[in-house]
Design an enzyme around this catalytic site. Structure first.
Site, PDB file in Angstrom:
ATOM      1  N   HIS A  63       0.809  -1.241   0.148  1.00 37.67           N
ATOM      2  CA  HIS A  63       0.148  -0.015   0.098  1.00 37.67           C
ATOM      3  C   HIS A  63       0.975   1.372  -0.053  1.00 37.67           C
ATOM      4  CE1 HIS A  63      -3.237  -2.697   1.481  1.00 37.67           C
ATOM      5  NE2 HIS A  63      -3.598  -2.471   0.256  1.00 37.67           N
ATOM      6  N   ASP A  87     -10.358  -2.865  -0.185  1.00 32.62           N
ATOM      7  CA  ASP A  87      -9.868  -3.049   1.459  1.00 32.62           C
ATOM      8  C   ASP A  87      -9.637  -1.668   1.943  1.00 32.62           C
ATOM      9  OD1 ASP A  87      -6.919  -2.661   0.681  1.00 32.62           O
ATOM     10  OD2 ASP A  87      -7.382  -4.204  -0.585  1.00 32.62           O
ATOM     11  N   GLU A 107     -15.141   0.752  -6.322  1.00 27.84           N
ATOM     12  CA  GLU A 107     -14.668  -0.840  -5.937  1.00 27.84           C
ATOM     13  C   GLU A 107     -16.246  -1.462  -6.782  1.00 27.84           C
ATOM     14  OE1 GLU A 107     -12.698  -3.235  -4.615  1.00 27.84           O
ATOM     15  OE2 GLU A 107     -14.167  -4.500  -5.285  1.00 27.84           O
ATOM     16  N   ASP A 138     -18.375  -0.711 -11.535  1.00 27.53           N
ATOM     17  CA  ASP A 138     -17.328  -1.205 -12.268  1.00 27.53           C
ATOM     18  C   ASP A 138     -16.402  -0.083 -12.781  1.00 27.53           C
ATOM     19  OD1 ASP A 138     -15.713  -2.256 -14.365  1.00 27.53           O
ATOM     20  OD2 ASP A 138     -17.465  -3.264 -15.351  1.00 27.53           O
ATOM     21  N   GLY A 139     -15.258  -0.217 -12.476  1.00 27.43           N
ATOM     22  CA  GLY A 139     -14.240   0.757 -12.775  1.00 27.43           C
ATOM     23  C   GLY A 139     -14.011   1.239 -14.298  1.00 27.43           C
ATOM     24  N   ASP A 156      -5.441  -0.464  -8.197  1.00 27.96           N
ATOM     25  CA  ASP A 156      -5.270  -1.529  -7.188  1.00 27.96           C
ATOM     26  C   ASP A 156      -5.916  -2.714  -7.505  1.00 27.96           C
ATOM     27  OD1 ASP A 156      -4.693  -2.769  -4.939  1.00 27.96           O
ATOM     28  OD2 ASP A 156      -5.453  -1.500  -3.556  1.00 27.96           O
ATOM     29  N   PRO A 163     -12.933 -10.296 -14.164  1.00 33.93           N
ATOM     30  CA  PRO A 163     -13.458  -8.837 -14.641  1.00 33.93           C
ATOM     31  C   PRO A 163     -12.390  -8.114 -14.508  1.00 33.93           C
ATOM     32  CG  PRO A 163     -14.199  -9.634 -12.272  1.00 33.93           C
ATOM     33  CD  PRO A 163     -13.877 -10.861 -13.061  1.00 33.93           C
TER      34      PRO A 163
HETATM   35  N1  AG3 Z   1      -4.139  -6.542  -5.131  1.00 37.63           N
HETATM   36  C1  AG3 Z   1      -3.052  -7.297  -5.604  1.00 37.63           C
HETATM   37  C2  AG3 Z   1      -3.021  -8.491  -5.520  1.00 37.63           C
HETATM   38  C3  AG3 Z   1      -2.372  -9.271  -5.918  1.00 37.63           C
HETATM   39  C4  AG3 Z   1      -2.301 -10.662  -5.409  1.00 37.63           C
HETATM   40  N2  AG3 Z   1      -2.192 -11.936  -6.193  1.00 37.63           N
HETATM   41  C5  AG3 Z   1      -1.670 -13.067  -5.854  1.00 37.63           C
HETATM   42  N3  AG3 Z   1      -1.736 -13.508  -4.932  1.00 37.63           N
HETATM   43  N4  AG3 Z   1      -1.725 -13.973  -6.664  1.00 37.63           N
HETATM   44  C6  AG3 Z   1      -4.187  -6.295  -3.593  1.00 37.63           C
HETATM   45  C7  AG3 Z   1      -5.124  -5.614  -3.007  1.00 37.63           C
HETATM   46  C8  AG3 Z   1      -4.686  -4.950  -1.908  1.00 37.63           C
HETATM   47  N5  AG3 Z   1      -5.377  -3.358  -1.560  1.00 37.63           N
END
Ligand code: AG3
Length: 276
Positions: A63, A87, A107, A138-139, A156, A163
């Site tokens: 983050h 999150d 989100e 949907d973004g 993110d 999707p």
């Molecule tokens: N978003 C990216 C997560 C990718 C993880 N991939 C995996 N473990 N195969 C994370 C969201 C956090 N805000």
């Protein structure tokens, strides 16, 4: 539940297992399978469709790095859009910057937001910030249709399966380009260069024709597949590698600092070759 192991499958030949002491929550939302588990090593973890998204112990790395590199290389990011990130962790980092006036978070799955507020309050804390607008939609559609203009867009997303695939497409980057101000910047999480080489490469080459400046940087995220994780920044004017003078670097962070900002853009040879 002392010896319950859960498995995260990455390829036909590689999976990682985690010992957990509790399945705190499990549901199938209209978009995905969502689970919150208590792990032995990493605190609570959020898992979407079998892919680990955050753990309490190391979420700060991802983050801080998805947010502060662009927040510090843009001279004055006042208006920020986050696609995904339900999150709230990315948002929590963005709102730490005093220059921020408005953060919109889009989100697709409202259950991710609700579950994070319930089980990861220290991650989701900024969702209630007065500068934040939450859009459950949907973004892709939001970016295509909005009349707003942003200084910074952060994607993110989860892995590009289902999707999220379109979020790595050239068409999407073109749409983002249109809603960025004339000196705007885009940052996306662009997957593991080791395990998701094709996604990483496609992301770079889909962004390249759209933005005059495209730069890749890495962070080591302990609990993500293979460790090195990539982020790709597309910029209209400002150099993402450079901390802009007007941006005071925040203190009290746990990973990001000026040295890490510079170092993150140093790419190992095998990564340079993927995007050559
Ligand atoms: N978003 C990216 C997560 C990718 C993880 N991939 C995996 N473990 N195969 C994370 C969201 C956090 N805000």
């Amino acid at each position: 539940m002392e010896n319950i192991w859960i498995y995260e499958t990455h390829t036909d030949g590689y999976e990682v297992r985690w010992r957990i002491t509790d399945i705190i929550h499990q549901e199938t939302t209209p978009f995905q399978k969502l689970a919150v588990v208590e792990t032995v090593e990493w605190g609570k973890a959020l898992i979407l469709d079998g892919a680990l998204q955050i753990t309490e112990k190391d979420e700060f790395i991802y983050h801080e790095m998805i947010a502060h590199v662009a927040m510090n290389s843009h001279p004055r990011p006042e208006k920020v859009l986050i696609i995904g990130g339900g999150d709230g962790g990315t948002l929590r980092e963005v709102v730490k910057h005093q220059c921020l006036q408005q953060a919109d978070m889009v989100e697709i799955d409202k259950r991710v937001v609700e579950i994070s507020q319930q089980y990861f309050p220290q991650v989701a804390s900024a969702i209630s910030d007065s500068r934040v607008n939450l859009h459950i939609t949907d973004g892709l559609v939001y970016v295509r249709d909005t009349a707003e203009k942003y200084d910074l867009v952060i994607v993110d997303s989860s892995d590009p399966v289902g999707p999220a695939i379109q979020l790595f497409s050239r068409k999407f980057y073109e749409d983002v380009n249109k809603i960025l101000k004339e000196d705007g910047m885009l940052v996306v999480q662009s997957e593991s260069p080791v395990f998701f080489t094709e996604h990483f490469r496609n992301c770079f080459f889909n962004m390249k024709p759209v933005f005059p400046i495209v730069e890749v940087y890495l962070a080591t995220i302990a609990t993500y597949v293979s460790g090195p994780w990539s982020f790709t920044a597309g910029s209209k004017k400002h150099n993402p590698r450079k901390i802009h003078n007007d941006s005071p670097v925040l203190t009290g962070l746990k990973y990001y600092n000026e040295d890490m900002h510079q170092a993150a853009f140093c790419l190992p040879q095998y990564v340079q070759e993927i995007i050559r």
